[in-house]
Design an enzyme around this catalytic site. Structure first.
Site, mmCIF file in Angstrom:
data_model
loop_
_atom_site.group_PDB
_atom_site.id
_atom_site.type_symbol
_atom_site.label_atom_id
_atom_site.label_comp_id
_atom_site.label_asym_id
_atom_site.label_seq_id
_atom_site.Cartn_x
_atom_site.Cartn_y
_atom_site.Cartn_z
ATOM 1 N N TYR A 246 0.858 -1.188 0.000
ATOM 2 C CA TYR A 246 0.000 0.000 0.000
ATOM 3 C C TYR A 246 0.888 1.229 0.000
ATOM 4 C CZ TYR A 246 -3.368 3.511 1.657
ATOM 5 O OH TYR A 246 -4.154 4.630 1.798
ATOM 6 N N LYS B 52 4.870 8.737 8.850
ATOM 7 C CA LYS B 52 4.636 8.123 10.161
ATOM 8 C C LYS B 52 5.659 8.573 11.216
ATOM 9 C CE LYS B 52 1.485 4.808 8.314
ATOM 10 N NZ LYS B 52 1.434 4.116 7.058
ATOM 11 N N ASP C 79 9.404 2.613 -0.585
ATOM 12 C CA ASP C 79 8.395 3.263 0.244
ATOM 13 C C ASP C 79 8.604 2.825 1.691
ATOM 14 O OD1 ASP C 79 6.282 4.341 1.538
ATOM 15 O OD2 ASP C 79 4.730 3.451 0.264
HETATM 16 C C1 PLP Z 1 0.772 4.625 5.732
HETATM 17 C C2 PLP Z 1 1.472 4.376 4.458
HETATM 18 C C3 PLP Z 1 1.305 5.213 3.341
HETATM 19 C C4 PLP Z 1 0.289 6.313 3.294
HETATM 20 O O1 PLP Z 1 0.540 7.304 4.221
HETATM 21 P P1 PLP Z 1 -0.661 8.297 4.641
HETATM 22 O O2 PLP Z 1 0.016 9.270 5.542
HETATM 23 O O3 PLP Z 1 -1.686 7.444 5.312
HETATM 24 O O4 PLP Z 1 -1.173 8.913 3.394
HETATM 25 C C5 PLP Z 1 2.091 4.987 2.233
HETATM 26 N N1 PLP Z 1 2.980 3.980 2.199
HETATM 27 C C6 PLP Z 1 3.148 3.150 3.235
HETATM 28 C C7 PLP Z 1 4.158 2.067 3.151
HETATM 29 C C8 PLP Z 1 2.392 3.311 4.393
HETATM 30 O O5 PLP Z 1 2.551 2.442 5.409
#
Ligand code: PLP
Length: 432
Positions: free
Chosen positions: A145, A267, A239
């Site tokens: 994701y 995060k 990512d």
């Molecule tokens: C949480 C997450 C996202 C999206 O981040 P948001 O701040 O919720 O838009 C993208 N990539 C990864 C790997 C994530 O865990």
């Protein structure tokens, strides 16, 4: 019996004015059933709901709170910053400090830009990668994701490689036809994508996938991806929105020794405030406006409150990097205990640990991609989730999420949770 009357009322009221009563879908408990708890307060490892129930929290806001809820120093720094204004729309020294902090830690990151969410970070990284490579197609992996921008809302098919079909209404096929979907941990699948399209400019991957449950990449897979990208002039985007400063201080790097050309973070770097970033090689990053022709912007990007929260969080972490060993030990204590109990009750369980990240699936066979993750017993997870919540332990309301530890966790908390897991299994087996 636990009282949750306030949560029930709050949820009903929220549903009148907010679709599904929530501002992000998983919070609505759709996949496990039951009533989401409305939270009044978070303290350290615990959440307290509007009925006054307290929960050991394995969600930690889905990752950001590695220091736990309302960490004293982070809160103090934010409060100080608030008195100086909330946002200026002009550059600050704080932003340079945070950029330098991140660059000094993250391998291969030479320049960085701050944004407000992981979604923005990956969306911008992909735009930049397309501009740099001059190629329109991208590859993503099923089960990973990367936020909810249009080109990433695709689902895979049964084949080894597919052109993505949209996974959300409202996303047009003209966009997602440029996204190929490969199987996680399968280089064959990536090669098949590269046979289907000669126009792949970027590959985006979670090096430690945390959004189908915790499914780490194998070393061969990630290193193989790096080689393929080098050979084919493809921009590799790691990512690390979740794994950055979480799996270890340096994210996934110590596990694989692989650098992306671009990297996305979020995060933990915002310490619980809306803050994310994308960064990487200078030659790519300098294609961004105002230096280059790739447009990207944000009214609140790099705002002083979020940046202060990020700086304070990284500052506390840096004071004692043993934090990661401490949390990994606790994580192992947890999964080892969990495995023992599961064995005792003949419940199939797969577990994994990466630093402060914990994965567990109620599945017979090992989990290495989305197909194998999807075999997990989601019905059992729902029952387990409800039992644990009733006993004051908050796991994510879906089998396909990672669990997170934070600094205030200790052996006693872990052991008390293990006791509750055993009670839950006992009750479930007794049909209670
Ligand atoms: C949480 C997450 C996202 C999206 O981040 P948001 O701040 O919720 O838009 C993208 N990539 C990864 C790997 C994530 O865990």
């Amino acid at each position: 019996m636990q009282q949750i009357l306030h949560s029930i009322n709050d949820f009903n009221e929220a549903k009148q004015v907010i679709p599904g009563g929530v501002n992000s879908p998983v919070r609505a408990f759709g996949s496990v059933g039951g009533t989401p708890r409305f939270i009044k307060e978070g303290k350290g490892a615990y959440l307290i709901d509007e009925d006054g129930n307290s929960y050991v929290d394995f969600v930690q806001s889905y990752g950001p709170l590695i220091l736990g809820h309302s960490h004293e120093i982070v809160v103090r720094e934010i409060v100080k910053a608030v008195h100086k204004g909330l946002s200026y729309g002009a550059p600050t020294e704080l932003e340079t400090s945070l950029a330098k902090e991140i660059i000094s830690v993250c391998e291969g990151v030479e320049k960085i830009r701050l944004v407000n969410s992981g979604t923005e970070a990956t969306m911008s990284a992909i735009r930049l990668a397309r501009a740099f490579s001059g190629k329109d197609d991208i590859i993503k992996f099923e089960g990973c994701y990367h936020g909810h921008s249009d080109s990433l809302l695709v689902k895979g098919g049964s084949g080894l490689a597919t052109f993505g079909e949209t996974s959300s209404k409202g996303v047009i096929a003209d966009i997602t036809k440029h996204t190929l979907v490969a199987k996680y941990n399968s280089l064959d699948s990536v090669r098949e994508c590269l046979r289907l399209s000669k126009n792949v400019g970027a590959i985006i991957v979670e090096p430690i996938a945390g959004n189908m449950g915790l499914v780490p990449a194998t070393k061969d897979f990630l290193q193989g991806l790096r080689e393929l990208c080098d050979k084919e002039n493809i921009v590799l985007i790691l990512d690390e929105v979740m794994s950055g400063f979480r799996a270890s201080f340096k994210g996934s790097y110590p596990f694989y020794g692989v650098q992306g050309d671009l990297c996305t973070l979020g995060k933990v770097i915002g310490g619980g405030m809306p803050l994310a970033a994308f960064g990487g090689r200078s030659d790519i990053m300098d294609m961004l406006s105002p230096v280059g022709g790739v447009y990207q912007a944000g009214t609140l990007s790099g705002n002083p409150i979020a940046v202060t929260a990020g700086l304070a969080t990284l500052g506390v972490i840096k004071q004692d990097l043993n934090l990661y060993t401490h949390l990994e030990n606790l994580a192992n204590r947890f999964v080892n205990g969990f495995q023992e109990i599961a064995m005792q009750y003949h419940i199939a369980l797969q577990t994994s640990v990466r630093g402060s990240m914990i994965g567990f699936f109620f599945a017979q066979d090992s989990v290495y991609d989305w197909d194998s993750a999807a075999k997990a017993d989601t019905q059992f997870y729902s029952i387990f989730h409800a039992k644990m919540l009733e006993k004051g332990v908050n796991f994510a309301p879906s089998q396909f999420e990672t669990s997170f530890l934070c600094a205030p966790f200790n052996n006693d908390i872990i052991d008390s949770v293990l006791v509750k897991i055993e009670e839950s299994f006992k009750e479930i087996k007794a049909g209670q």
